[in-house]
Design an enzyme around this catalytic site. Sequence first.
Site, PDB file in Angstrom:
ATOM      1  N   HIS A 123     -17.881   3.753  63.826  1.00 11.45           N
ATOM      2  CA  HIS A 123     -18.229   3.386  62.685  1.00 11.45           C
ATOM      3  C   HIS A 123     -17.423   3.005  62.074  1.00 11.45           C
ATOM      4  CE1 HIS A 123     -22.306   6.282  62.277  1.00 11.45           C
ATOM      5  NE2 HIS A 123     -21.580   6.386  63.075  1.00 11.45           N
ATOM      6  N   GLY A 124     -15.855   2.944  62.572  1.00 11.55           N
ATOM      7  CA  GLY A 124     -15.278   2.013  61.543  1.00 11.55           C
ATOM      8  C   GLY A 124     -15.298   0.471  61.431  1.00 11.55           C
TER       9      GLY A 124
END
Length: 187
Positions: free
Chosen positions: A119-120
């Site tokens: 999700h970075g």
Amino acid sequence: MARILFLLAESTSCGIHDYAYYRMLEEGHEVVIAAAVKKPTRTVVIFAGGAAGAVDTFEQREGWIIDVDIAFDDVDPETFDACVIPGGPGPEYLRANRRCIEIVRHFVENDKPVTGICHGPNVILEALHQLGIKNKRISANVVLEADVRAAECIWVHEPGKAVTDGNLVTAWRRPDYDVWMAAFVSL
């Protein structure tokens, strides 16, 4: 020796954080961990498919508590050479933090290496969108495909590979930590 800024939020994956953190130390770099507030921050362990007979697609349990070195408001991005955004659910909070996005924008605008996995990349996408930058090749957790396309970037889903586009390195998720960090270190 480079100075590497890690961006952390509650619920960041401790597995991703730890892998990247110790990989940077192996390279001899100085690592500084930043969060919205300078306080011990809880990470999570994520079990794909659940654990102990659970039927959840993903199950989260308490992970390590990480000592944060600096609050976002006190970060001077000029003093850092690169930025790492570990994945897990935590970056969903980071993408809504105005100061965090300002920091990431600095790295993008100044062609300094910036990386995210899982999700970075959502944090990177927000910075790209604010800067009006489009058509960057981005990989991430499959649930972010719509976010990548909405940011007018190019969705790349190639498990087992990291995607490098200029100063950006992104990757799918576990188990791709090794290819993710190898691509980032090469920058």
